[in-house]
Design an enzyme around this catalytic site. Structure first.
Site, mmCIF file in Angstrom:
data_model
loop_
_atom_site.group_PDB
_atom_site.id
_atom_site.type_symbol
_atom_site.label_atom_id
_atom_site.label_comp_id
_atom_site.label_asym_id
_atom_site.label_seq_id
_atom_site.Cartn_x
_atom_site.Cartn_y
_atom_site.Cartn_z
ATOM 1 N N GLU A 321 0.357 -0.940 -0.304
ATOM 2 C CA GLU A 321 -0.202 0.276 -0.040
ATOM 3 C C GLU A 321 0.480 1.351 0.024
ATOM 4 O O GLU A 321 1.279 2.090 0.452
ATOM 5 C CB GLU A 321 -0.670 -0.233 1.055
ATOM 6 C CG GLU A 321 -1.620 -1.401 1.256
ATOM 7 C CD GLU A 321 -2.973 -1.087 2.337
ATOM 8 O OE1 GLU A 321 -3.781 -0.971 2.319
ATOM 9 O OE2 GLU A 321 -2.096 -0.693 3.214
HETATM 10 C C1 TNX Z 1 -4.759 -4.005 4.392
HETATM 11 S S1 TNX Z 1 -3.119 -5.778 4.430
HETATM 12 C C2 TNX Z 1 -3.584 -3.749 5.544
HETATM 13 C C3 TNX Z 1 -2.965 -3.451 6.790
HETATM 14 C C4 TNX Z 1 -4.037 -3.062 7.190
HETATM 15 C C5 TNX Z 1 -5.908 -4.067 6.891
HETATM 16 C C6 TNX Z 1 -7.051 -3.395 7.550
HETATM 17 C C7 TNX Z 1 -2.143 -5.023 3.949
HETATM 18 C C8 TNX Z 1 -0.963 -5.960 2.992
HETATM 19 N N1 TNX Z 1 -2.660 -3.635 4.392
HETATM 20 O O1 TNX Z 1 -2.715 -2.465 6.969
HETATM 21 O O2 TNX Z 1 -4.568 -3.574 8.795
HETATM 22 O O3 TNX Z 1 -5.459 -3.530 5.791
HETATM 23 O O4 TNX Z 1 -8.070 -5.117 7.608
#
Ligand code: TNX
Length: 516
Positions: A321
């Site tokens: 992300e």
């Molecule tokens: C996505 S999964 C994220 C996390 C969040 C989560 C909450 C991922 C690699 N990144 O930063 O905590 O969703 O469900």
């Protein structure tokens, strides 16, 4: 006096039927007592009368190398009989290290002459002990009890059977992580991925970088006090995990999800200004200053220190992300971090987005998205990488079960026990077949989770469901029969004081599973 004989026999017979895949045959699978999760590869009940009588003064015989495993067994027997068993030669419960069952496999035979548990490795013996623990009749009145004769031959489907704990959004003290490790071990999970850093917190002390924990560790989501592990705390967790045949995989999430680091050291920001600590739950806004000498020194120091503290093969570098970097800067960063991980003698694990970069032999990607095309994962597999599967709509333990769930999120949908259980890792992603799948991991993100009770409530019963996905052959798995076996575990969870979701999908039986 004979106790629970019919109960155990009926359950084992039912387990055999389930193992053969003959579901819906009308067997009353809602019995209490022994019900195995994860279901072993093969369970063959002995002939009628070929039972073992467990005396509270039972002796356990084990080779010296397996003393630690024998101690886990002794505690389980004590929990069942109320009396501590003796260690010594010629016992009625015998552990042996012999070739044949494979690296993590075991064979467990219960009969009139005693209990024989054989494995090639102490890990195999440990998994056999977890199975035996679920077979032990609970009888704490000082008398003997009976165990049905059975022959179990078992080995896991996947090498990586993981859980992830996010201690960055809300910190969890060492004691809580140990409890989670105990619960994981009971279901033969073997990887605890610790998400140690994120925008809201930096949770591991790094030699020479004191501000990371002084500032970066000082808060959490919602603005609580935060916290962090000293190197000694972390070593203690590694040891506790290793005593349960669990590897700790530490994650330092980079280059995004780094606000806590950016608040601790101004030089990590391209504009040279330290960020304010962050206590919200938005994602994607932060990034290290990619390409700067300060960032490179920082990443080198942190990876070297984490690798030094971690005896396992893997270091997780996050990589998810990142919205604030060009693809070229992103892949440049990942390839440099990967080089540092390899230089430190470890293999890189990272979230699926790193499939955009050039991957080194032995690197592992972790799939997590639900709707997006899995291009990055396919790209990683083409490069020879193996995949750990954490599909959010299946195994994100931070998703709510239903609209009444007292904590959790729902961006990936509501995730009931059947959703967590009823999928085949080898058929999830086109182009990612059985051979490319290293295993399965259930992440528990903690934006909404502030205490161990809520953590347990989200993990149970989905964590045991995921454990069976990772362990049991696909052809032996069926949700209805799993649900019936799982119902038999409520009594154990109550005994252990584990908070759990009373899922309407599980036939808990006539007693209220939440009555303690
Ligand atoms: C996505 S999964 C994220 C996390 C969040 C989560 C909450 C991922 C690699 N990144 O930063 O905590 O969703 O469900």
């Amino acid at each position: 006096m004979v106790k629970r004989w019919s109960t155990v026999r009926l359950t084992l017979a039912a387990v055999l039927v389930w193992a053969g895949g003959m579901t819906g045959c009308g067997a009353d699978v809602r019995v209490e007592g022994a019900a195995l999760v994860p279901l072993p590869a093969s369970v063959v009940p002995a002939a009628e009368g070929e039972d073992f009588t467990l005396e509270p003064a039972v002796v356990i015989t084990a080779p010296g190398e397996a003393a630690g495993v024998a101690e886990h067994l002794a505690l389980a027997v004590q929990e069942a009989t109320g009396q501590r068993p003796q260690a010594g030669p010629d016992g009625a419960i015998r552990l042996a290290l012999t070739p044949g069952a494979g690296a993590e496999g075991y064979e467990l035979v219960v009969g009139p002459d005693g209990v024989d548990l054989r494995a090639e490795t102490t890990a195999g013996l440990f998994y056999g002990v977890q199975t035996l623990r679920q077979l032990l009749p609970q009888a704490r009145d000082g008398g003997p009890s009976r165990m049905a004769g059975v022959r179990i031959t078992d080995r896991p489907r996947f090498a990586w059977r993981g859980a992830m704990l996010d201690v960055a959004r809300h910190f969890r003290p060492v004691a809580d992580v140990k409890r989670y490790l105990d619960l994981m071990a009971a279901y033969k999970l073997n990887v605890l991925h610790l998400h140690l850093t994120d925008d809201q917190g930096w949770r591991l002390a790094i030699a020479g970088r004191p501000e990371l924990t002084r500032i970066g560790g000082s808060t959490q989501v919602g603005g609580g006090p935060g916290g962090f592990y000293t190197a000694d705390d972390y070593r203690e967790l590694v040891k506790y995990a290793s005593d349960r045949f669990i590897d700790i995989v530490p994650e330092i999430d980079m280059p995004g999800h780094t606000n806590a680091a950016l608040a601790s050291y101004a030089e990590l920001n391209c504009d040279g200004r330290a960020r304010e600590p962050y206590t919200g739950i938005e994602v994607g806004f932060s990034t290290l200053c990619v390409g700067s000498a300060a960032t490179d020194r920082f990443v080198s120091d942190v990876i070297a220190e984490v690798a030094r503290l971690t005896p396992g093969d893997y270091v997780h570098i996050g990589g998810d992300e990142v919205r604030e970097l060009s693809e070229a800067d992103y892949t440049r960063f990942v390839e440099r971090a990967q080089e540092l991980v390899v230089r430190a003698g470890k293999r890189m694990v990272a979230w699926q987005e790193v499939g955009k970069a050039r991957l080194a032999p032995g690197s592992v990607v972790q799939y997590w998205q639900t709707r997006e095309e899995p291009d990055d994962v396919v790209n990683a597999v083409r490069q020879g990488a193996k995949v750990v599967l954490s599909p959010a709509s299946r195994v994100y333990l931070d998703m709510k079960y239903d609209s009444d769930s007292r904590v959790g999120q729902q961006w990936a949908g509501l995730v009931e026990v059947e959703d967590s259980y009823d999928w085949d890792p080898a058929a999830l992603l086109p182009g990612v077949g059985e051979a490319a799948v290293l295993g399965v991991e259930a992440p528990l993100w903690t934006e909404t989770v502030t205490n161990i009770d809520d953590l347990e409530y989200l993990a149970f019963p989905r964590l045991p469901a995921v454990a069976e996905v990772a362990w049991t052959p696909q052809k032996s798995r069926d949700f209805e029969v799993f649900a019936s076996r799982l119902a038999g575990h409520a009594e154990m969870w109550r005994r252990w004081g584990v908070d759990f979701h009373e899922s309407p999908q599980i036939p808990w039986g006539t007693t209220d599973p939440l009555t303690r």
